[in-house]
Design a protein around this motif. Structure first.
Motif, PDB file in Angstrom:
ATOM      1  N   GLU A  23       0.708  -1.204  -0.081  1.00 56.56           N
ATOM      2  CA  GLU A  23      -0.101  -0.102  -0.041  1.00 56.56           C
ATOM      3  C   GLU A  23       0.910   1.320   0.066  1.00 56.56           C
ATOM      4  O   GLU A  23       0.633   2.326  -0.794  1.00 56.56           O
ATOM      5  CB  GLU A  23      -0.847   0.134   1.222  1.00 56.56           C
ATOM      6  N   GLN A  24       1.892   1.136   0.867  1.00 55.83           N
ATOM      7  CA  GLN A  24       2.967   2.514   0.720  1.00 55.83           C
ATOM      8  C   GLN A  24       3.590   2.775  -0.307  1.00 55.83           C
ATOM      9  O   GLN A  24       3.599   3.679  -0.998  1.00 55.83           O
ATOM     10  CB  GLN A  24       3.850   2.159   1.872  1.00 55.83           C
ATOM     11  N   SER A  25       3.920   1.296  -1.243  1.00 57.23           N
ATOM     12  CA  SER A  25       4.686   1.532  -2.568  1.00 57.23           C
ATOM     13  C   SER A  25       3.737   2.294  -3.440  1.00 57.23           C
ATOM     14  O   SER A  25       3.879   3.008  -4.272  1.00 57.23           O
ATOM     15  CB  SER A  25       5.166   0.261  -2.870  1.00 57.23           C
ATOM     16  N   TRP A  26       2.552   1.691  -3.546  1.00 58.85           N
ATOM     17  CA  TRP A  26       1.500   2.011  -4.496  1.00 58.85           C
ATOM     18  C   TRP A  26       1.012   3.488  -4.274  1.00 58.85           C
ATOM     19  O   TRP A  26       1.050   4.230  -5.295  1.00 58.85           O
ATOM     20  CB  TRP A  26       0.109   1.156  -4.120  1.00 58.85           C
ATOM     21  N   ARG A  27       0.933   4.057  -3.051  1.00 57.10           N
ATOM     22  CA  ARG A  27       0.654   5.440  -2.645  1.00 57.10           C
ATOM     23  C   ARG A  27       1.756   6.372  -3.178  1.00 57.10           C
ATOM     24  O   ARG A  27       1.568   7.445  -3.717  1.00 57.10           O
ATOM     25  CB  ARG A  27       0.475   5.612  -1.161  1.00 57.10           C
ATOM     26  N   LEU A  28       3.130   5.783  -3.033  1.00 61.75           N
ATOM     27  CA  LEU A  28       4.275   6.513  -3.236  1.00 61.75           C
ATOM     28  C   LEU A  28       4.271   6.741  -4.846  1.00 61.75           C
ATOM     29  O   LEU A  28       4.517   7.809  -5.542  1.00 61.75           O
ATOM     30  CB  LEU A  28       5.536   5.943  -2.821  1.00 61.75           C
ATOM     31  N   LEU A  30       1.709   6.452  -7.087  1.00 68.20           N
ATOM     32  CA  LEU A  30       0.694   7.435  -7.627  1.00 68.20           C
ATOM     33  C   LEU A  30       0.874   8.862  -7.181  1.00 68.20           C
ATOM     34  O   LEU A  30       0.833   9.734  -8.223  1.00 68.20           O
ATOM     35  CB  LEU A  30      -0.717   7.155  -6.944  1.00 68.20           C
ATOM     36  N   THR A  31       1.797   8.928  -6.146  1.00 67.94           N
ATOM     37  CA  THR A  31       1.890  10.583  -5.631  1.00 67.94           C
ATOM     38  C   THR A  31       3.171  10.900  -6.771  1.00 67.94           C
ATOM     39  O   THR A  31       2.884  12.155  -7.189  1.00 67.94           O
ATOM     40  CB  THR A  31       2.780  10.474  -4.290  1.00 67.94           C
ATOM     41  N   ALA A  32       4.037  10.076  -7.045  1.00 72.82           N
ATOM     42  CA  ALA A  32       5.186  10.431  -7.908  1.00 72.82           C
ATOM     43  C   ALA A  32       4.572  10.756  -9.434  1.00 72.82           C
ATOM     44  O   ALA A  32       4.942  11.559  -9.926  1.00 72.82           O
ATOM     45  CB  ALA A  32       6.253   9.224  -8.003  1.00 72.82           C
ATOM     46  N   GLN A  33       3.683  10.037  -9.794  1.00 74.97           N
ATOM     47  CA  GLN A  33       2.992  10.359 -11.172  1.00 74.97           C
ATOM     48  C   GLN A  33       2.582  11.711 -11.298  1.00 74.97           C
ATOM     49  O   GLN A  33       2.743  12.437 -12.243  1.00 74.97           O
ATOM     50  CB  GLN A  33       1.714   9.191 -11.440  1.00 74.97           C
ATOM     51  N   GLN A  34       1.749  12.054 -10.053  1.00 77.88           N
ATOM     52  CA  GLN A  34       1.141  13.462 -10.010  1.00 77.88           C
ATOM     53  C   GLN A  34       2.413  14.586 -10.095  1.00 77.88           C
ATOM     54  O   GLN A  34       1.992  15.641 -10.557  1.00 77.88           O
ATOM     55  CB  GLN A  34       0.344  13.695  -8.786  1.00 77.88           C
ATOM     56  N   ALA A  35       3.272  14.225  -9.123  1.00 77.85           N
ATOM     57  CA  ALA A  35       4.525  15.355  -8.980  1.00 77.85           C
ATOM     58  C   ALA A  35       5.115  15.297 -10.508  1.00 77.85           C
ATOM     59  O   ALA A  35       5.736  16.536 -10.800  1.00 77.85           O
ATOM     60  CB  ALA A  35       5.377  14.699  -8.083  1.00 77.85           C
ATOM     61  N   VAL A  36       5.198  14.345 -11.244  1.00 77.54           N
ATOM     62  CA  VAL A  36       5.928  14.399 -12.501  1.00 77.54           C
ATOM     63  C   VAL A  36       4.851  15.162 -13.563  1.00 77.54           C
ATOM     64  O   VAL A  36       5.290  16.086 -14.246  1.00 77.54           O
ATOM     65  CB  VAL A  36       5.962  13.007 -13.224  1.00 77.54           C
ATOM     66  N   GLY A  37       3.717  15.271 -13.194  1.00 75.35           N
ATOM     67  CA  GLY A  37       2.789  15.964 -14.219  1.00 75.35           C
ATOM     68  C   GLY A  37       2.787  17.313 -13.727  1.00 75.35           C
ATOM     69  O   GLY A  37       2.867  18.142 -14.533  1.00 75.35           O
ATOM     70  N   ALA A  38       3.146  17.748 -12.299  1.00 76.17           N
ATOM     71  CA  ALA A  38       3.312  19.003 -12.198  1.00 76.17           C
ATOM     72  C   ALA A  38       4.811  19.656 -12.492  1.00 76.17           C
ATOM     73  O   ALA A  38       4.538  20.999 -12.884  1.00 76.17           O
ATOM     74  CB  ALA A  38       3.394  19.221 -10.480  1.00 76.17           C
ATOM     75  N   ALA A  39       5.600  18.877 -12.515  1.00 79.39           N
ATOM     76  CA  ALA A  39       6.957  19.274 -13.089  1.00 79.39           C
ATOM     77  C   ALA A  39       6.751  19.584 -14.467  1.00 79.39           C
ATOM     78  O   ALA A  39       7.361  20.612 -15.017  1.00 79.39           O
ATOM     79  CB  ALA A  39       8.029  18.205 -12.781  1.00 79.39           C
ATOM     80  N   LEU A  40       6.038  18.672 -15.349  1.00 77.52           N
ATOM     81  CA  LEU A  40       5.890  19.080 -16.711  1.00 77.52           C
ATOM     82  C   LEU A  40       5.240  20.205 -16.793  1.00 77.52           C
ATOM     83  O   LEU A  40       5.442  20.875 -17.914  1.00 77.52           O
ATOM     84  CB  LEU A  40       5.202  17.679 -17.359  1.00 77.52           C
ATOM     85  N   CYS A  41       4.215  20.549 -16.124  1.00 79.08           N
ATOM     86  CA  CYS A  41       3.448  21.949 -16.246  1.00 79.08           C
ATOM     87  C   CYS A  41       4.190  22.950 -15.965  1.00 79.08           C
ATOM     88  O   CYS A  41       4.114  23.887 -16.453  1.00 79.08           O
ATOM     89  CB  CYS A  41       2.263  21.657 -15.467  1.00 79.08           C
ATOM     90  N   LEU A  42       5.387  22.869 -15.113  1.00 72.92           N
ATOM     91  CA  LEU A  42       6.150  24.201 -14.739  1.00 72.92           C
ATOM     92  C   LEU A  42       6.949  24.373 -15.694  1.00 72.92           C
ATOM     93  O   LEU A  42       7.268  25.282 -15.923  1.00 72.92           O
ATOM     94  CB  LEU A  42       6.948  23.459 -13.344  1.00 72.92           C
ATOM     95  N   LEU A  43       7.512  23.094 -16.541  1.00 68.99           N
ATOM     96  CA  LEU A  43       8.275  23.402 -17.721  1.00 68.99           C
ATOM     97  C   LEU A  43       7.563  24.007 -18.660  1.00 68.99           C
ATOM     98  O   LEU A  43       8.106  24.948 -19.372  1.00 68.99           O
ATOM     99  CB  LEU A  43       8.908  21.849 -18.281  1.00 68.99           C
ATOM    100  N   LEU A  44       6.360  23.765 -18.997  1.00 64.09           N
ATOM    101  CA  LEU A  44       5.350  24.581 -19.722  1.00 64.09           C
ATOM    102  C   LEU A  44       5.100  26.045 -19.444  1.00 64.09           C
ATOM    103  O   LEU A  44       5.117  26.701 -20.234  1.00 64.09           O
ATOM    104  CB  LEU A  44       4.052  23.831 -19.836  1.00 64.09           C
ATOM    105  N   SER A  45       5.120  26.143 -17.937  1.00 64.97           N
ATOM    106  CA  SER A  45       5.061  27.483 -17.656  1.00 64.97           C
ATOM    107  C   SER A  45       6.171  28.477 -17.960  1.00 64.97           C
ATOM    108  O   SER A  45       6.266  29.784 -17.945  1.00 64.97           O
ATOM    109  CB  SER A  45       4.738  27.529 -16.349  1.00 64.97           C
ATOM    110  N   VAL A  67      -0.267  19.259  -8.161  1.00 70.33           N
ATOM    111  CA  VAL A  67       0.258  19.091  -6.820  1.00 70.33           C
ATOM    112  C   VAL A  67      -1.111  18.949  -5.734  1.00 70.33           C
ATOM    113  O   VAL A  67      -0.784  18.071  -4.764  1.00 70.33           O
ATOM    114  CB  VAL A  67       0.778  20.828  -6.344  1.00 70.33           C
ATOM    115  N   THR A  68      -2.193  19.543  -6.226  1.00 72.28           N
ATOM    116  CA  THR A  68      -3.378  18.984  -5.292  1.00 72.28           C
ATOM    117  C   THR A  68      -3.646  17.699  -5.372  1.00 72.28           C
ATOM    118  O   THR A  68      -3.849  16.869  -4.288  1.00 72.28           O
ATOM    119  CB  THR A  68      -4.721  19.906  -5.277  1.00 72.28           C
ATOM    120  N   GLN A  69      -3.593  16.909  -6.668  1.00 72.03           N
ATOM    121  CA  GLN A  69      -3.791  15.611  -6.498  1.00 72.03           C
ATOM    122  C   GLN A  69      -2.704  14.808  -5.941  1.00 72.03           C
ATOM    123  O   GLN A  69      -2.889  13.723  -5.373  1.00 72.03           O
ATOM    124  CB  GLN A  69      -3.945  15.293  -8.320  1.00 72.03           C
TER     125      GLN A  69
END
Length: 83
Positions: A6-11, A13-28, A45-47
């Motif tokens: 469960e902890q691995s899965w949570r990490l 999923l969190t990392a997936q959302q963090a990568v999305g945020a990082a890509l959006c920051l590159l876009l910005s 980030v909220t996700q």
């Protein structure tokens, strides 16, 4: 206590959302897309926070819909104000 799986899965999923945020920051970094990139990064980030807390950030998760609508409107207004 959560299992190791469960902890691995949570990490993961969190990392997936963090990568999305990082890509959006590159876009910005592209001036033309800055407002969309910041709005997208805010969303991801909220996700990521929601994934990290195992979907328990808010009781019923209805907060996501107004936040998404607000980010879309703000990004659109910011984009059109510059033109």
């Amino acid at each position: 206590m959560a299992s190791s799986d469960e902890q691995s899965w949570r990490l993961y999923l969190t990392a997936q959302q963090a990568v999305g945020a990082a890509l959006c920051l590159l876009l910005s970094n592209v001036r033309r897309w800055r407002s969309y990139g910041v709005a997208g990064a805010t969303w991801f980030v909220t996700q990521a926070m929601d994934e990290w807390t195992n979907g328990n950030l808010w009781k019923e998760q209805q907060w996501e819909y107004p936040l998404a609508a607000l980010l879309i409107v703000v990004a659109w207004l910011a984009r059109n104000a510059k033109q």
